[in-house]
Design a protein around this motif. Structure first.
Motif, short mmCIF file in Angstrom:
data_model
loop_
_atom_site.label_atom_id
_atom_site.label_comp_id
_atom_site.label_asym_id
_atom_site.label_seq_id
_atom_site.Cartn_x
_atom_site.Cartn_y
_atom_site.Cartn_z
N GLU A 226 0.83 -1.20 0.00
CA GLU A 226 0.00 0.00 0.00
C GLU A 226 0.87 1.25 0.00
OE1 GLU A 226 -3.17 0.11 2.88
OE2 GLU A 226 -3.06 -2.06 3.09
N LYS A 227 0.39 2.32 -0.65
CA LYS A 227 1.12 3.58 -0.72
C LYS A 227 1.14 4.26 0.66
CE LYS A 227 2.75 7.29 -3.00
NZ LYS A 227 4.12 7.41 -3.32
N TYR A 228 0.02 4.21 1.39
CA TYR A 228 -0.08 4.83 2.71
C TYR A 228 -0.61 3.82 3.72
CZ TYR A 228 0.36 9.14 0.08
OH TYR A 228 0.81 10.11 -0.75
N ILE A 229 -0.02 3.82 4.91
CA ILE A 229 -0.53 3.00 6.00
C ILE A 229 -0.55 3.84 7.27
CG2 ILE A 229 0.26 0.81 5.01
CD1 ILE A 229 2.60 0.89 7.01
N THR A 230 -1.35 3.43 8.23
CA THR A 230 -1.42 4.12 9.52
C THR A 230 -1.12 3.11 10.61
OG1 THR A 230 -3.10 5.62 8.69
CG2 THR A 230 -2.88 5.47 11.06
N ASP A 231 -0.20 3.48 11.51
CA ASP A 231 0.12 2.64 12.65
C ASP A 231 -0.97 2.86 13.69
OD1 ASP A 231 1.12 1.37 14.90
OD2 ASP A 231 3.15 2.16 14.67
#
Length: 124
Positions: free
Chosen positions: A2-7
């Motif tokens: 994925e281009k963007y992920i959130t922790d």
């Protein structure tokens, strides 16, 4: 990947850059702006001589906007200097259009070859 992920644990957003996830800024990803010859030269300079500054621009998500702004400022300065030089030499649009002006310009370019490599785009 994925281009963007959130922790979920920390709430930090990450952006995929190459093979690595780097912390993304709070705002939306910057839109790509065209970077001309001056921005490209400054980019090369920072990569070769100011690596920390380059890395900071890369990680904070402001790199494209920074180089586009550098390019815009340098292009404005270049055009201003060319106009000042033309005014100092007494070059007018009428002279440039005449055969005499074309011959003068050709001789001037022979004396100043550094100006033949740069071409400007006419943008409104």
């Amino acid at each position: 990947m994925e281009k963007y992920i959130t922790d979920e644990r920390t709430g930090l957003k990450y952006e995929l850059v190459g093979d690595y996830y780097l912390i993304a800024g709070d705002d939306e990803p910057e839109e790509d702006q065209p970077i001309g010859v001056w921005g490209q030269r400054h980019l090369r300079y920072l990569k070769e001589h100011r690596r920390v500054r380059y890395a900071n621009l890369l990680t904070n998500g402001k790199m494209n906007a920074y180089f586009a702004d550098i390019d815009r400022q340098a292009e404005e300065l270049f055009l201003r200097l060319v106009k000042q030089m033309a005014d100092a030499e007494g070059i007018t649009e009428k002279l440039k259009a005449s055969n005499e002006g074309k011959a003068y310009f050709a001789k001037w370019l022979l004396k100043h070859p550094e100006y033949t490599a740069h071409s400007t785009s006419e943008s409104g």
